[in-house]
Design an enzyme around this catalytic site. Structure first.
Site, PDB file in Angstrom:
ATOM      1  N   ASN A  93      40.428  13.092 -19.617  1.00  0.00           N
ATOM      2  CA  ASN A  93      40.062  14.496 -19.414  1.00  0.00           C
ATOM      3  C   ASN A  93      38.790  14.794 -20.199  1.00  0.00           C
ATOM      4  O   ASN A  93      38.715  14.527 -21.406  1.00  0.00           O
ATOM      5  CB  ASN A  93      41.173  15.434 -19.870  1.00  0.00           C
ATOM      6  CG  ASN A  93      40.879  16.879 -19.501  1.00  0.00           C
ATOM      7  OD1 ASN A  93      41.124  17.311 -18.375  1.00  0.00           O
ATOM      8  ND2 ASN A  93      40.348  17.637 -20.447  1.00  0.00           N
ATOM      9  N   ARG A 125       1.232  24.613  19.051  1.00  0.00           N
ATOM     10  CA  ARG A 125       2.190  25.721  19.094  1.00  0.00           C
ATOM     11  C   ARG A 125       3.270  25.613  18.027  1.00  0.00           C
ATOM     12  O   ARG A 125       4.000  26.575  17.780  1.00  0.00           O
ATOM     13  CB  ARG A 125       2.821  25.811  20.493  1.00  0.00           C
ATOM     14  CG  ARG A 125       1.913  26.474  21.518  1.00  0.00           C
ATOM     15  CD  ARG A 125       2.523  26.479  22.899  1.00  0.00           C
ATOM     16  NE  ARG A 125       2.413  25.187  23.559  1.00  0.00           N
ATOM     17  CZ  ARG A 125       2.878  24.929  24.776  1.00  0.00           C
ATOM     18  NH1 ARG A 125       3.512  25.873  25.449  1.00  0.00           N
ATOM     19  NH2 ARG A 125       2.720  23.723  25.315  1.00  0.00           N
ATOM     20  N   GLU A 164       0.723  21.177  37.204  1.00  0.00           N
ATOM     21  CA  GLU A 164       0.930  21.760  35.882  1.00  0.00           C
ATOM     22  C   GLU A 164       1.012  23.280  35.978  1.00  0.00           C
ATOM     23  O   GLU A 164       0.472  23.906  36.899  1.00  0.00           O
ATOM     24  CB  GLU A 164      -0.219  21.366  34.939  1.00  0.00           C
ATOM     25  CG  GLU A 164      -0.335  19.871  34.693  1.00  0.00           C
ATOM     26  CD  GLU A 164       0.906  19.301  34.023  1.00  0.00           C
ATOM     27  OE1 GLU A 164       1.538  20.020  33.225  1.00  0.00           O
ATOM     28  OE2 GLU A 164       1.242  18.139  34.298  1.00  0.00           O
ATOM     29  N   ASN A 213      21.820  11.077 -21.534  1.00  0.00           N
ATOM     30  CA  ASN A 213      21.546   9.731 -21.033  1.00  0.00           C
ATOM     31  C   ASN A 213      20.080   9.327 -21.075  1.00  0.00           C
ATOM     32  O   ASN A 213      19.759   8.172 -20.834  1.00  0.00           O
ATOM     33  CB  ASN A 213      22.063   9.597 -19.599  1.00  0.00           C
ATOM     34  CG  ASN A 213      21.446  10.626 -18.659  1.00  0.00           C
ATOM     35  OD1 ASN A 213      21.121  11.733 -19.077  1.00  0.00           O
ATOM     36  ND2 ASN A 213      21.314  10.278 -17.392  1.00  0.00           N
ATOM     37  N   TYR A 214      19.181  10.234 -21.411  1.00  0.00           N
ATOM     38  CA  TYR A 214      17.752   9.937 -21.305  1.00  0.00           C
ATOM     39  C   TYR A 214      17.094  10.093 -22.664  1.00  0.00           C
ATOM     40  O   TYR A 214      17.160  11.159 -23.291  1.00  0.00           O
ATOM     41  CB  TYR A 214      17.123  10.893 -20.285  1.00  0.00           C
ATOM     42  CG  TYR A 214      15.674  10.623 -19.977  1.00  0.00           C
ATOM     43  CD1 TYR A 214      15.224   9.337 -19.678  1.00  0.00           C
ATOM     44  CD2 TYR A 214      14.739  11.650 -19.959  1.00  0.00           C
ATOM     45  CE1 TYR A 214      13.897   9.089 -19.386  1.00  0.00           C
ATOM     46  CE2 TYR A 214      13.407  11.416 -19.662  1.00  0.00           C
ATOM     47  CZ  TYR A 214      12.986  10.132 -19.377  1.00  0.00           C
ATOM     48  OH  TYR A 214      11.665   9.885 -19.087  1.00  0.00           O
ATOM     49  N   LYS A 256       3.299  17.281  15.653  1.00  0.00           N
ATOM     50  CA  LYS A 256       4.576  17.699  16.222  1.00  0.00           C
ATOM     51  C   LYS A 256       5.592  16.566  16.223  1.00  0.00           C
ATOM     52  O   LYS A 256       6.774  16.778  15.951  1.00  0.00           O
ATOM     53  CB  LYS A 256       4.372  18.218  17.653  1.00  0.00           C
ATOM     54  CG  LYS A 256       5.671  18.636  18.335  1.00  0.00           C
ATOM     55  CD  LYS A 256       5.426  19.372  19.637  1.00  0.00           C
ATOM     56  CE  LYS A 256       4.857  18.530  20.714  1.00  0.00           C
ATOM     57  NZ  LYS A 256       4.827  19.216  22.019  1.00  0.00           N
ATOM     58  N   ASP A 270       7.956  14.141  22.539  1.00  0.00           N
ATOM     59  CA  ASP A 270       8.467  15.427  22.059  1.00  0.00           C
ATOM     60  C   ASP A 270       9.802  15.790  22.700  1.00  0.00           C
ATOM     61  O   ASP A 270      10.141  16.969  22.824  1.00  0.00           O
ATOM     62  CB  ASP A 270       7.445  16.538  22.311  1.00  0.00           C
ATOM     63  CG  ASP A 270       7.123  16.738  23.782  1.00  0.00           C
ATOM     64  OD1 ASP A 270       7.604  15.940  24.616  1.00  0.00           O
ATOM     65  OD2 ASP A 270       6.383  17.697  24.098  1.00  0.00           O
TER      66      ASP A 270
END
Length: 461
Positions: free
Chosen positions: A382, A16, A161, A391-392, A23, A109
């Site tokens: 600042n 469901r 049930e 940086n790469y 689940k 659950d």
């Protein structure tokens, strides 16, 4: 009496949920259902903790091992039903040692199943001398749950049930939570005679209670908080339970002295900590192990993930992950802080700024439109708008170091690895490729070319 074993039922698909994953691996407030239930059960100190798997068995087993390296994994065969799951578990556990004493059985659950409720259930079971005890609760709307059927004296007769219940049984509001405690020997006998003559064609563990009655009393302990034992069968129930739980979290923090302007639009996970006089504005999501200090202002529309925000800091309309915001720092709006940032006292990261693994000194400001990554910036510096730390290099991430009291001009590009000293001023539009000593000024001159009377190609026809 020590808990001999605990069995967590995690074999079902949960159809469901309409999901490609089991689940039990769906999340609730940042943790999977299975993780939360295992944590509550583990606090009862069972001699053995077993998790029964079947649907996507290895995926669920891997998750269970990541939560508890000592867990015992039980594979349920293709015979369906909770009763069959327990049969498989008891058969496997019985091969290693003889079980003696209480055995706890819990569905996976119920994301709000808590350690205290289980502790009280086990104490009740032990004190009452029952052969079996079922954890129940009373619901205004019991639809979907097995009903607890009692005799005139209040003794538990059976559990019916939903699909097998008649009209009078459906009218019962006391329901089964799918959490049980059995005496080990009673459980072995009770599951031996299970049958599948029901609407689902499954081996129900609930049927074992009727067999258990012959070996000893069957009792019921009502959970004091219905929310703690509410199950989740579909995403509608998941949303409703999450919202109800979140409302409680917000109310708890408000009673602790935190201002939350709109609890309906504020989401706070369980492990978050908030100091008094902090204010959380609408549209915020506080996740993981986030910590918010006294008099801090968060929001509106801010996500904090495993972040630490010190006292008096402001974080507005931003996303902050695994970063430390120093006292009275100012973040936002529209700031994206990836993992590993450290902000000093009174520092600032302004509008449309992105940072990653940046250490920003006290009083330093990165006001707007900049990217600062893998960088260290000293106090009182600042950073002009449009600045980028490159940086790469395509292979490695390199660091940029900018000293204290520096003034980095607008539109600068700092190509790492590079170090800019204290009190340096850089000209607007500079590309800084080499180290700059303290107390210097650096600029890069680009020749400007003008072509008069130029027209774009489509106008030159």
């Amino acid at each position: 009496m020590a808990l001999s074993a605990a069995i967590i039922l995690a074999a079902g698909e949960g159809t469901r949920m309409r999901s490609s994953k089991p689940k039990v691996l769906h999340t609730f407030c940042g943790k999977t259902f299975l993780n939360r239930v295992m944590a509550a059960v583990r606090e009862q100190n069972p001699e053995t903790l077993a998790v029964v798997v079947h649907f996507q068995a290895e995926r669920v087993a891997e998750a269970a091992r990541s939560y508890d390296a000592d867990v015992t994994i039980v594979n349920q065969d293709d015979v369906p039903g909770t009763g069959r799951a327990v049969q498989c578990a008891m058969a496997q556990l019985g091969r290693t040692r003889e079980l003696d004493g209480p055995v706890l059985v819990a569905a996976s659950d119920m994301p709000l199943l808590d350690a205290d409720t289980l502790r009280r259930l086990l104490a009740y079971h032990t004190d009452s001398g029952n052969g079996a005890t079922v954890l129940t609760t009373i619901l205004d709307d019991p639809t979907g749950y097995g009903r607890i059927i009692r005799d005139r004296d209040g003794n538990v007769l059976r559990i019916v049930e939903q699909k097998d219940a008649n009209s009078s049984e459906l009218a019962v509001h006391e329901v089964n939570t799918s959490v049980y405690v059995f005496d080990a020997k009673v459980l072995v006998e009770a599951i031996a005679g299970l049958k599948s003559n029901n609407a689902q064609g499954e081996f129900y563990l609930t049927d074992a209670l009727e067999t258990a009655k012959a070996a000893g009393a069957v009792g019921a302990f009502a959970a004091p908080d219905p929310l703690s034992v509410e199950g989740v069968n579909d995403r509608v129930q998941l949303a409703a339970l999450t919202k109800a739980h979140n409302r409680r979290i917000c109310e708890r923090w408000m009673r602790e002295g935190v201002t939350i302007l709109d609890p309906d639009s504020t989401w706070i996970e369980d492990d978050v900590r908030i100091a008094r006089d902090a204010t959380i504005l609408p549209g915020c999501f506080l996740q993981g192990e986030t910590v918010v200090g006294e008099d801090a202002l968060i929001g509106p529309d801010t996500t904090l993930i495993d972040a630490v925000v010190d006292a008096e800091a402001v974080v507005e309309r931003s996303r902050v992950q695994e970063s430390h915001i120093g006292r009275a720092a100012n973040i936002g709006p529209w700031t994206y802080l990836r993992a590993g940032n450290e902000f000093g006292e009174g520092s600032k990261a302004g509008a449309f700024v992105e940072m990653k693994k940046a250490h920003i000194g006290n009083g330093t400001k990165v006001p707007h439109l900049s990217y600062v990554g893998d960088a260290e910036v000293g106090d009182g510096t600042n950073i002009g708008g449009g600045t980028i730390t490159a940086n790469y290099d395509g292979v490695h991430k390199n660091r940029t170091r900018i000293g204290a009291g520096a003034h980095v001009g607008a539109g600068n590009l700092l190509v790492a690895p590079v170090e800019v000293g204290d009190n340096v001023t850089t000209g607007a539009g500079s590309v800084v490729r080499h180290d700059v000593p303290d107390d210097a000024m650096v600029y890069s001159e680009n020749t400007q070319h003008i072509v008069e009377g130029w027209k774009p190609a489509w106008e030159r026809k």
